[in-house]
Design a protein around this motif. Structure first.
Motif, mmCIF file in Angstrom:
data_model
loop_
_atom_site.group_PDB
_atom_site.id
_atom_site.type_symbol
_atom_site.label_atom_id
_atom_site.label_comp_id
_atom_site.label_asym_id
_atom_site.label_seq_id
_atom_site.Cartn_x
_atom_site.Cartn_y
_atom_site.Cartn_z
ATOM 1 N N VAL A 86 0.833 -1.211 0.000
ATOM 2 C CA VAL A 86 0.000 0.000 0.000
ATOM 3 C C VAL A 86 0.865 1.258 0.000
ATOM 4 O O VAL A 86 0.363 2.376 -0.080
ATOM 5 C CB VAL A 86 -0.975 0.036 1.197
ATOM 6 C CG1 VAL A 86 -1.943 -1.123 1.122
ATOM 7 C CG2 VAL A 86 -0.238 0.068 2.521
ATOM 8 N N ARG A 94 -6.095 -0.872 1.981
ATOM 9 C CA ARG A 94 -6.552 -1.857 1.005
ATOM 10 C C ARG A 94 -7.986 -2.283 1.336
ATOM 11 O O ARG A 94 -8.298 -2.618 2.470
ATOM 12 C CB ARG A 94 -5.621 -3.076 1.026
ATOM 13 C CG ARG A 94 -5.955 -4.123 -0.037
ATOM 14 C CD ARG A 94 -5.120 -5.386 0.149
ATOM 15 N NE ARG A 94 -3.714 -5.138 -0.063
ATOM 16 C CZ ARG A 94 -3.122 -5.192 -1.253
ATOM 17 N NH1 ARG A 94 -3.829 -5.480 -2.334
ATOM 18 N NH2 ARG A 94 -1.833 -4.964 -1.369
ATOM 19 N N ASP A 97 -8.168 -7.090 -3.128
ATOM 20 C CA ASP A 97 -6.926 -7.281 -3.887
ATOM 21 C C ASP A 97 -6.649 -6.132 -4.847
ATOM 22 O O ASP A 97 -5.481 -5.740 -5.036
ATOM 23 C CB ASP A 97 -6.974 -8.597 -4.675
ATOM 24 C CG ASP A 97 -6.747 -9.818 -3.784
ATOM 25 O OD1 ASP A 97 -6.406 -9.620 -2.600
ATOM 26 O OD2 ASP A 97 -6.920 -10.948 -4.276
ATOM 27 N N PHE A 100 -8.441 0.169 -3.464
ATOM 28 C CA PHE A 100 -7.770 0.879 -2.370
ATOM 29 C C PHE A 100 -8.500 2.192 -2.079
ATOM 30 O O PHE A 100 -9.061 2.805 -2.974
ATOM 31 C CB PHE A 100 -6.316 1.185 -2.744
ATOM 32 C CG PHE A 100 -5.490 -0.035 -3.063
ATOM 33 C CD1 PHE A 100 -4.673 -0.605 -2.098
ATOM 34 C CD2 PHE A 100 -5.536 -0.610 -4.331
ATOM 35 C CE1 PHE A 100 -3.911 -1.727 -2.390
ATOM 36 C CE2 PHE A 100 -4.779 -1.731 -4.629
ATOM 37 C CZ PHE A 100 -3.964 -2.299 -3.653
#
Length: 242
Positions: A86, A94, A97, A100
Motif C-alpha cells: 500500500v 486496502r 486485492d 484501495f
C-alpha cells in the motif's frame, strides 16, 4: 392512420414544439399563442434555474530513472495487485486485492478546507498498471461536504516502465495522470466569475499532482528496491508526510 417513424420529420416536430417568431406573430389562435408563450417561458425559466457548472482538468507526467537490481524492474511491475504494497499506510488502505482507499492531503479552496477521499481500482497491465477512480468523497468544511452529490470526478493514472530497455542497467519508470472534476457552482460562489472559479480549481488540481506524483514515484522506487533485495514483507514504507 398509423403513427410510424415516417409520420413526422424531425424538422416538422421541432417546428411544432418550438414555432418560429413569424408563426407566433401571424397566428390568430389565442390558445395557440398562450400555449406557445407558456412553453417558451418554461424553457427560459429552466435555463435560468439551472445552476452554473465548472470544469477543472489537470494532467501531469512524471518519470524517474531506476537502477535495476538482481530482480528486474519489469518483473516488479508485473506483480499481481494482490501483492502490491500500500506504500503508505497513513494515507492508503486496502479494500480488496485490486481496490484501495486513498486520503489526499488537506488543502484550501477559496479559504474552505477540502480533503478528498478516493476509492480507486488497479488494473494490471503487462508493463505496469492503470489506477482508475471509482468514487470520490469530499471531507472538510461544511460547505465542501454539502457538494458531495453535486459533482463528478474521474482520474486515470497510467504507470509503466520502458519495455524497450529491459536489458539496460537503468530503467525509466513513468506515471501519467489526468484528473477531471465537473461541479455545480455552490450558491456562495456564484458572485465570483466562472472563469476565475475554473482557473482556481484547475490550479488546485495541478498543485495536487505536482505534490503527490513525485512522492508516489519515490515510494514506488523505494518499494521496488526493498522487493528486489529480497524483502517479501510488502510492508508500507511511507509515513503520511507530504
Amino acid at each position: 392512420m398509423a403513427l410510424g417513424s415516417s409520420s413526422f420529420t424531425s424538422t416538422q416536430l421541432t417546428s411544432l414544439l418550438f414555432p418560429s417568431k413569424k408563426a407566433i406573430k401571424t397566428s390568430k389562435n389565442p390558445l395557440y399563442l398562450s400555449t406557445t408563450s407558456f412553453m417558451l417561458l418554461c424553457v427560459q425559466a429552466s435555463a435560468l434555474n439551472s445552476p452554473p457548472k465548472s470544469r477543472f482538468v489537470a494532467r501531469r507526467k512524471e518519470s524517474v530513472s531506476v537502477r535495476q537490481l538482481k530482480r528486474p524492474l519489469i518483473e516488479y511491475m508485473s506483480l499481481p495487485a494482490s501483492q502490491y504494497s500500500v506504500l503508505d499506510a497513513e494515507r492508503i488502505e486496502r479494500i480488496d486485492d485490486n481496490t484501495f482507499r486513498c486520503y489526499v492531503y488537506r488543502f484550501k479552496f477559496f479559504n474552505f478546507e477540502v480533503c478528498p477521499v478516493l476509492l480507486v481500482r488497479v488494473e494490471e497491465q503487462p508493463n505496469g498498471c492503470c489506477i482508475k477512480l471509482l468514487s470520490c468523497k469530499l471531507e472538510g468544511s461544511p460547505i465542501v461536504v454539502a457538494q458531495n452529490d453535486k459533482f463528478e470526478a474521474s482520474m486515470v493514472n497510467q504507470i509503466s516502465c520502458d519495455t524497450n530497455r529491459s536489458d539496460s542497467l537503468v530503467q525509466e519508470l513513468t506515471s501519467d495522470a489526468v484528473i477531471e472534476v465537473n461541479i455545480e457552482v455552490p450558491f456562495a460562489f456564484r458572485p465570483i466569475p466562472l472563469g476565475m472559479i475554473e482557473s482556481t480549481g484547475t490550479q488546485v488540481l495541478e498543485q495536487i499532482l505536482r505534490l503527490m506524483l513525485p512522492r508516489f514515484m519515490a515510494q514506488l522506487v523505494k518499494d521496488y528496491q526493498a522487493w528486489a533485495s529480497g524483502d517479501a514483507s510488502r510492508q508500507p514504507l511511507g509515513t503520511g508526510e507530504i
